[in-house]
Design an enzyme around this catalytic site. Structure first.
Site, PDB file in Angstrom:
ATOM      1  N   HIS A  43      -4.979  -4.808 -11.560  1.00 38.75           N
ATOM      2  CA  HIS A  43      -5.642  -5.486 -10.445  1.00 38.75           C
ATOM      3  C   HIS A  43      -6.518  -6.608 -11.006  1.00 38.75           C
ATOM      4  O   HIS A  43      -7.315  -6.386 -11.927  1.00 38.75           O
ATOM      5  CB  HIS A  43      -6.504  -4.485  -9.660  1.00 38.75           C
ATOM      6  CG  HIS A  43      -7.152  -5.116  -8.472  1.00 38.75           C
ATOM      7  ND1 HIS A  43      -6.469  -5.373  -7.299  1.00 38.75           N
ATOM      8  CD2 HIS A  43      -8.410  -5.577  -8.287  1.00 38.75           C
ATOM      9  CE1 HIS A  43      -7.279  -5.957  -6.437  1.00 38.75           C
ATOM     10  NE2 HIS A  43      -8.467  -6.093  -7.008  1.00 38.75           N
ATOM     11  N   ILE A  96       0.875  -1.178   0.000  1.00 41.81           N
ATOM     12  CA  ILE A  96       0.000   0.000   0.000  1.00 41.81           C
ATOM     13  C   ILE A  96       0.907   1.221   0.000  1.00 41.81           C
ATOM     14  O   ILE A  96       1.884   1.284   0.760  1.00 41.81           O
ATOM     15  CB  ILE A  96      -0.921  -0.025   1.226  1.00 41.81           C
ATOM     16  CG1 ILE A  96      -1.916  -1.183   1.063  1.00 41.81           C
ATOM     17  CG2 ILE A  96      -1.665   1.301   1.382  1.00 41.81           C
ATOM     18  CD1 ILE A  96      -2.781  -1.418   2.277  1.00 41.81           C
ATOM     19  N   THR A 130      -4.812   6.441  -7.626  1.00 36.93           N
ATOM     20  CA  THR A 130      -5.107   7.619  -6.823  1.00 36.93           C
ATOM     21  C   THR A 130      -5.017   7.208  -5.358  1.00 36.93           C
ATOM     22  O   THR A 130      -4.685   6.054  -5.061  1.00 36.93           O
ATOM     23  CB  THR A 130      -6.515   8.174  -7.127  1.00 36.93           C
ATOM     24  OG1 THR A 130      -7.463   7.151  -6.811  1.00 36.93           O
ATOM     25  CG2 THR A 130      -6.670   8.593  -8.573  1.00 36.93           C
TER      26      THR A 130
HETATM   27  C1  GAR Z   1      -0.954 -10.136 -11.157  1.00 36.82           C
HETATM   28  O1  GAR Z   1      -1.931 -11.123 -11.322  1.00 36.82           O
HETATM   29  C2  GAR Z   1      -1.587  -8.810 -10.781  1.00 36.82           C
HETATM   30  O2  GAR Z   1      -2.851  -8.646 -11.338  1.00 36.82           O
HETATM   31  C3  GAR Z   1      -1.635  -8.929  -9.286  1.00 36.82           C
HETATM   32  O3  GAR Z   1      -0.437  -9.558  -8.930  1.00 36.82           O
HETATM   33  C4  GAR Z   1      -0.065 -10.458  -9.968  1.00 36.82           C
HETATM   34  C5  GAR Z   1       1.404 -10.284 -10.265  1.00 36.82           C
HETATM   35  O4  GAR Z   1       1.851 -11.258 -11.161  1.00 36.82           O
HETATM   36  N1  GAR Z   1      -1.753  -7.637  -8.679  1.00 36.82           N
HETATM   37  C6  GAR Z   1      -2.474  -7.406  -7.582  1.00 36.82           C
HETATM   38  O5  GAR Z   1      -3.081  -8.264  -6.982  1.00 36.82           O
HETATM   39  C7  GAR Z   1      -2.457  -5.960  -7.121  1.00 36.82           C
HETATM   40  N2  GAR Z   1      -3.468  -5.730  -6.140  1.00 36.82           N
HETATM   41  P1  GAR Z   1       3.247 -11.120 -11.897  1.00 36.82           P
HETATM   42  O6  GAR Z   1       4.291 -10.868 -10.824  1.00 36.82           O
HETATM   43  O7  GAR Z   1       3.444 -12.469 -12.539  1.00 36.82           O
HETATM   44  O8  GAR Z   1       3.146  -9.995 -12.894  1.00 36.82           O
END
Ligand code: GAR
Length: 221
Positions: A117, A100, A149
């Site tokens: 997300h 965060i 934001t």
């Molecule tokens: C992804 O699925 C992304 O959408 C999520 O983390 C993963 C990272 O994967 N993000 C969140 O949950 C943010 N709140 P990666 O390291 O293989 O790109």
């Protein structure tokens, strides 16, 4: 280096915490001849994140700034900003960066800070999005790229990709299909920004001079 010195390409700093498959999609998109952006630095808050190795393999400056070495969120975010700003980015991209951010950080990069997300926001802000979509019996699920934001997972939506939920889906099968979509829409949104086509205007997104709907540009599958 500035954008002018970088062949006019939009300079992107990517923040990660994990495996970095979205980072890889951005690196691959930036390697194309007609790419409008370059990934100039990758920063992880986790020293062992595999995404750091991906950056190294691509010859991109990569560094870990371990949040556990800082007494509070404000001090960590200031160290992060200092490292990011050394690279003079036009855009900062959160790609699975599981921290965060302080209001000070978000304000500093306002209008040039993107996040991905794994849900069709405003549904399922926070964690465990795939399990929550299944529990709710949603007929569709998806992923959102948005400007960041001060509201957690709440900034203006740029693009969403939706997929149908199947009867036998589990959180893992959903996650796999959603990630395929992530690797399409994140490079797309970053390219739009890099080409000067996309901007945040107050609490809305403008693409090619037109306001997008609140749910962003939508890709159905
Ligand atoms: C992804 O699925 C992304 O959408 C999520 O983390 C993963 C990272 O994967 N993000 C969140 O949950 C943010 N709140 P990666 O390291 O293989 O790109």
């Amino acid at each position: 280096m500035t954008r002018q010195q970088d062949g006019g390409k939009c300079r992107v700093v990517v923040l990660i915490s994990g495996s970095g498959t979205n980072l890889q999609a951005l690196i691959d998109a930036a390697a194309r001849d007609d790419a409008s952006f370059s990934v100039c630095s990758v920063i992880s808050n986790k020293p062992g994140a595999y995404g750091l190795a991906r950056a190294g393999d691509a010859g991109i400056a990569a560094v870990a700034i371990d949040h556990r070495d800082y007494g509070d969120r404000e001090t960590f975010d200031r160290a992060l900003m200092e490292e990011i700003d050394c690279h003079r980015p036009d855009l900062v991209v959160l790609a699975g960066f599981m921290r965060i951010l302080t209001p000070e950080f978000v304000r500093h990069y306002s209008g040039r800070l993107l996040n991905i997300h794994p849900s069709l926001l405003p549904k399922y802000q926070g964690l465990n999005t795939h399990a929550r979509a299944l529990e709710a019996g949603d007929p569709e699920h998806g992923v959102t790229v948005h400007f960041v934001t001060e509201e957690l997972d709440g900034g203006p939506t740029i693009v969403q990709a939706a997929i149908p939920v199947k009867d036998d889906d589990t959180p893992d099968t959903l996650a796999r299909r959603i990630q395929v979509q992530e690797h399409v829409i994140y490079p797309l949104a970053v390219s739009w920004f890099a080409e000067g086509r996309l901007r945040m205007v107050e609490d809305r997104c403008q693409l090619d001079g037109e306001f997008l709907p609140r749910s962003g540009h939508r890709i159905e599958n």
